[in-house]
Write a protein that holds these residues in place. Structure first.
Motif, PDB file in Angstrom:
ATOM      1  N   UNK A 289       5.025 -23.670  17.586  1.00 47.08           N
ATOM      2  CA  UNK A 289       5.621 -22.547  16.871  1.00 47.08           C
ATOM      3  C   UNK A 289       6.811 -22.988  16.043  1.00 47.08           C
ATOM      4  N   UNK A 290       7.625 -23.867  16.614  1.00 49.66           N
ATOM      5  CA  UNK A 290       8.811 -24.358  15.895  1.00 49.66           C
ATOM      6  C   UNK A 290       8.437 -25.289  14.750  1.00 49.66           C
ATOM      7  N   UNK A 291       7.391 -26.088  14.909  1.00 50.45           N
ATOM      8  CA  UNK A 291       6.975 -26.953  13.802  1.00 50.45           C
ATOM      9  C   UNK A 291       6.535 -26.116  12.599  1.00 50.45           C
ATOM     10  N   UNK A 292       5.838 -24.997  12.856  1.00 50.44           N
ATOM     11  CA  UNK A 292       5.507 -24.101  11.745  1.00 50.44           C
ATOM     12  C   UNK A 292       6.764 -23.469  11.176  1.00 50.44           C
ATOM     13  N   UNK A 293       7.677 -23.018  12.034  1.00 55.24           N
ATOM     14  CA  UNK A 293       8.916 -22.409  11.542  1.00 55.24           C
ATOM     15  C   UNK A 293       9.709 -23.384  10.680  1.00 55.24           C
ATOM     16  N   UNK A 294       9.809 -24.625  11.108  1.00 54.53           N
ATOM     17  CA  UNK A 294      10.510 -25.638  10.313  1.00 54.53           C
ATOM     18  C   UNK A 294       9.838 -25.839   8.959  1.00 54.53           C
ATOM     19  N   UNK A 295       8.508 -25.897   8.959  1.00 52.49           N
ATOM     20  CA  UNK A 295       7.785 -26.080   7.701  1.00 52.49           C
ATOM     21  C   UNK A 295       8.009 -24.901   6.769  1.00 52.49           C
ATOM     22  N   UNK A 296       8.063 -23.695   7.325  1.00 53.17           N
ATOM     23  CA  UNK A 296       8.303 -22.519   6.493  1.00 53.17           C
ATOM     24  C   UNK A 296       9.741 -22.482   5.991  1.00 53.17           C
ATOM     25  N   UNK A 297      10.701 -22.847   6.841  1.00 57.29           N
ATOM     26  CA  UNK A 297      12.098 -22.879   6.391  1.00 57.29           C
ATOM     27  C   UNK A 297      12.288 -23.853   5.239  1.00 57.29           C
ATOM     28  N   UNK A 298      11.489 -24.907   5.208  1.00 56.92           N
ATOM     29  CA  UNK A 298      11.571 -25.883   4.118  1.00 56.92           C
ATOM     30  C   UNK A 298      10.907 -25.371   2.841  1.00 56.92           C
ATOM     31  N   UNK A 299      10.157 -24.266   2.950  1.00 60.56           N
ATOM     32  CA  UNK A 299       9.419 -23.709   1.801  1.00 60.56           C
ATOM     33  C   UNK A 299       9.630 -22.202   1.794  1.00 60.56           C
ATOM     34  N   UNK A 300      10.766 -21.727   1.282  1.00 58.74           N
ATOM     35  CA  UNK A 300      11.118 -20.303   1.374  1.00 58.74           C
ATOM     36  C   UNK A 300      10.073 -19.371   0.777  1.00 58.74           C
ATOM     37  N   UNK A 301       9.414 -19.775  -0.307  1.00 62.16           N
ATOM     38  CA  UNK A 301       8.403 -18.916  -0.904  1.00 62.16           C
ATOM     39  C   UNK A 301       7.225 -18.685   0.018  1.00 62.16           C
ATOM     40  N   UNK A 302       6.756 -19.752   0.658  1.00 61.74           N
ATOM     41  CA  UNK A 302       5.657 -19.632   1.613  1.00 61.74           C
ATOM     42  C   UNK A 302       6.118 -18.813   2.819  1.00 61.74           C
ATOM     43  N   UNK A 303       7.357 -19.032   3.255  1.00 65.56           N
ATOM     44  CA  UNK A 303       7.888 -18.298   4.405  1.00 65.56           C
ATOM     45  C   UNK A 303       7.955 -16.800   4.126  1.00 65.56           C
ATOM     46  N   UNK A 304       8.411 -16.436   2.932  1.00 68.08           N
ATOM     47  CA  UNK A 304       8.529 -15.020   2.602  1.00 68.08           C
ATOM     48  C   UNK A 304       7.174 -14.329   2.670  1.00 68.08           C
ATOM     49  N   UNK A 305       6.150 -15.001   2.173  1.00 65.40           N
ATOM     50  CA  UNK A 305       4.821 -14.390   2.200  1.00 65.40           C
ATOM     51  C   UNK A 305       4.271 -14.365   3.623  1.00 65.40           C
ATOM     52  N   UNK A 306       4.414 -15.443   4.371  1.00 68.02           N
ATOM     53  CA  UNK A 306       3.867 -15.497   5.732  1.00 68.02           C
ATOM     54  C   UNK A 306       4.475 -14.429   6.624  1.00 68.02           C
ATOM     55  N   UNK A 307       5.770 -14.237   6.538  1.00 69.81           N
ATOM     56  CA  UNK A 307       6.431 -13.268   7.414  1.00 69.81           C
ATOM     57  C   UNK A 307       6.195 -11.832   6.979  1.00 69.81           C
TER      58      UNK A 307
END
Length: 677
Positions: A454-472
């Motif tokens: 779960x944290x490895x995905x969270x870290x990857x998303x934090x490194x890519x804010x655009x992808x994170x915004x859509x995923x969340x």
């Protein structure tokens, strides 16, 4: 520990570890007092990063190993005698708290577990979490925890003797090593041969060296020496067979993968790629990297219309299974491609991401096992994260937005876009639940493996804010139409015979009962309703040398020759076989008649020409994936307004346009489109 019989043969034969399947963890009647505590809650502001290390911090504990254990030491052990590692499991307790427990039953007199409290797999992957967090944020605390975990991991590594470079898997709460756990795992003792934990140790050491090379040269030099020790074991035990090939059920497979696994080898490749990026002059690591990558790439199979739909299969001993957990093969090939500056290494990864991943998403998501049918439909963080990491690495190596958008749709699994509508990762606490059952039940334990991924995905998303915004933002599944399963024994008319074979064949799994059609016998099945053409792939069991011929009304003649066993664990193969013709739109039934030999059927895979997945969320967030399995261009629609992008079967962008309401798109053969708003 998972004890499902369908998996046990692979665990034993390939030396895999049941930690990859934490849903059946066995908790002792009462845990050690020192290991009982509440996981700390951490309030998260709305604009805070997704990565919250609180629960992983809670899992960490100290152990002091006995003095002078032959072959086992680590960096500054005399000065720093305690080792830090994560507890293997954390069982949910009342009030949102957790109790840390080890693997297997606990002996109340000694405090030992049948397996142990800590293990090399989780220690290695936890080190990767803290390393990446330190590198992304500059956190001194994460740097220190990465240092401590790498010290513990290298203590588990055997430093001398005939098994030098290999790794002991388990440690007890008091720091005593347990090289022969119960139940028995192979290799036994656990440092007597190649293993998943050797692969994951290489992953952590490679990323650890790259991170500490400038920050702490002395420690980096120690990690370098231990990495070379591990690569030496890899060369001696695995890569000595480089260039040799074997056959499994008639399929040519590489003989130089770690425990015959592209999955295990992929995690070693991640560490070797990091090492080669940091030290391009390390020819030993570069050679090992290339050879493992070539072996992983050779496990690609299928086509845009035939199983396994261009997936990279995980296990050389069986061309009939795929599983989501540890499916970082595309990520590894993309990383190797970059580290070695060789675009050809990434081609199987791109194919997997562009064809198999859309098929998986539209069929239901990151299932534990397609064996070969999607019947082990438990889903865990390890599987979801492995798909996210692979898509993001392929996006990086190709520059295609297609794979970043697919990664967002897959990562949304953690935030509620799954078949239960349940949040599986909570940024407020850092807890990732241990699994999602097919009926929508959530396993609310939160052990090390789930927390780590779960944290490895969270870290990857934090490194890519655009992808994170859509995923969340995507928190529910609004619509899904994709590959479906029709059980052979559910025929509405048949004069064949039904039997119930042992569920696990030794290399694949029956989805249920078997239907056998002798010559001149037939069966008719009711198909899922559809207004479009569909491919059907009967899943047939064929003994070596057996030959069957059958007629599928309106869909062609099927001939199946049973392949030679080769290195597969059991004679006979359970495999899907593509029919030459399609099933017409709105056709409700399909009939098969056996002509020659006994046709032994497990199920039918029914795949629409155009599959669809729609994810939605609060407000107007929406993402729609449409994917073609057709061999000619297909016209379809997307709804909701926004932007739609059409890609070919390699993920290359063909066209993009804004639209309102509903838009018509033409998908190329094997291509897909993603509409977002």
């Amino acid at each position: 520990m998972r004890t499902d019989a369908r998996w046990s043969a692979r665990w034993v034969l390939a030396g895999a570890l049941a930690l990859a399947m934490p849903l059946g963890a066995v908790a002792p009647a009462a845990g050690a007092d020192a290991a009982s505590a509440a996981a700390p809650a951490a309030a998260a502001a709305s604009d805070a990063p997704l990565t919250n290390l609180a629960h992983l911090d809670f899992l960490l504990d100290e152990a002091t190993p006995p003095a002078d254990v032959p072959g086992h030491t680590t960096y500054r052990l005399a000065e720093e005698p305690t080792l830090v590692q994560p507890w293997t499991y954390a069982d949910a307790r009342d009030g949102g708290t957790f109790e840390r427990v080890g693997g297997g039953p606990r002996d109340p007199e000694t405090g030992d577990y049948a397996q142990g409290a800590f293990n090399a797999d989780d220690t290695a992957r936890a080190a990767v979490v803290y390393l990446r967090h330190w590198q992304q944020t500059g956190s001194d605390d994460s740097r220190q925890k990465a240092y401590e975990l790498l010290r513990a991991l290298t203590y588990l590594q055997t430093a001398e003797g005939p098994n030098a470079g290999n790794v002991v898997l388990w440690m007890q709460p008091d720091g005593e090593l347990n090289p022969s756990a119960e139940p028995v795992e192979l290799p036994d003792p656990s440092d007597s041969g190649p293993s998943y934990w050797l692969a994951r140790t290489i992953w952590a050491l490679g990323e650890g060296y790259a991170a500490f090379a400038d920050a702490d040269p002395d420690f980096a030099a120690f990690l370098d020496a231990r990495l070379q020790l591990a690569v030496g074991a890899l060369d001696r035990q695995v890569l000595a067979r480089y260039g040799e090939w074997a056959e499994a059920d008639g399929v040519r497979v590489p003989a130089w993968l770690i425990v015959d696994g592209a999955d295990a080898s992929a995690e070693a490749v991640l560490g070797l790629a990091a090492r080669v990026e940091a030290r391009p002059d390390d020819t030993a690591s570069a050679t090992a990297l290339r050879r493992l990558a070539e072996g992983i790439g050779a496990m690609a199979a299928g086509s845009t219309r035939e199983w396994p739909y261009r997936a990279i299969l995980p296990w050389a001993q069986s061309p009939s299974i795929w599983h989501a957990w540890a499916s970082q093969m595309p990520a590894a090939l993309a990383a190797a491609s970059e580290a070695l500056d060789d675009p050809t290494l990434a081609q199987p990864a791109i194919a997997d991401a562009a064809t198999f991943t859309p098929t998986l998403l539209t069929a239901g998501g990151p299932d534990n096992g397609w064996n070969p049918t999607p019947t082990d439909r438990v889903q865990i963080a390890y599987g979801a994260d492995s798909r996210v990491q692979s898509l993001l690495r392929v996006a990086q190596v190709t520059g295609s937005q297609a794979f970043a958008d697919l990664a967002a749709m897959q990562a949304a699994w953690f935030f509620g876009a799954n078949h239960a509508g349940a949040r599986m990762y909570d940024p407020a606490t850092g807890v990732t639940f241990d699994g999602l059952q097919p009926d929508g039940t959530v396993n609310r334990n939160s052990g090390a493996e789930s927390t780590i991924h779960g944290l490895l995905t969270a870290l990857a998303l934090d490194a890519r804010p655009g992808v994170a915004a859509r995923a969340t933002a995507l928190t529910s599944v609004a619509e899904r139409e994709g590959l479906e399963l029709v059980e052979a024994e559910d025929a509405i008319r048949t004069d064949g015979s039904v039997s119930t074979p042992e569920a696990w064949t030794g290399e694949s799994g029956w989805s249920g009962s078997a239907l056998t059609l002798a010559p001149r016998q037939s069966a008719t099945w009711e198909l899922p309703a559809a207004d479009q053409r569909r491919w059907v792939e009967p899943v047939v069991f064929a003994e070596p040398g057996a030959r069957t011929t059958s007629v599928w009304r309106g869909s062609g003649v099927l001939r199946v020759d049973g392949p030679a066993q080769g290195i597969s664990p059991a004679p006979g193969q359970l495999a899907p076989h593509a029919l030459t013709g399609t099933v017409a739109p709105n056709r409700a039934t399909l009939t098969a008649s056996a002509l020659q030999g006994d046709l032994v059927l497990d199920a039918l895979l029914v795949r629409p020409w155009v599959s669809r997945l729609v994810l939605a969320g609060d407000g107007d967030a929406r993402a729609e994936l449409v994917h073609s399995a057709a061999d000619v261009p297909q016209r379809t629609t997307v709804d909701g307004g926004g932007t739609v992008r059409v890609y070919d079967a390699t993920g290359a962008l063909l066209r993009a346009s804004a639209y309102e309401g509903t838009a018509t798109v033409v998908l190329p053969p094997g291509g897909f489109a993603i509409a977002t708003r």
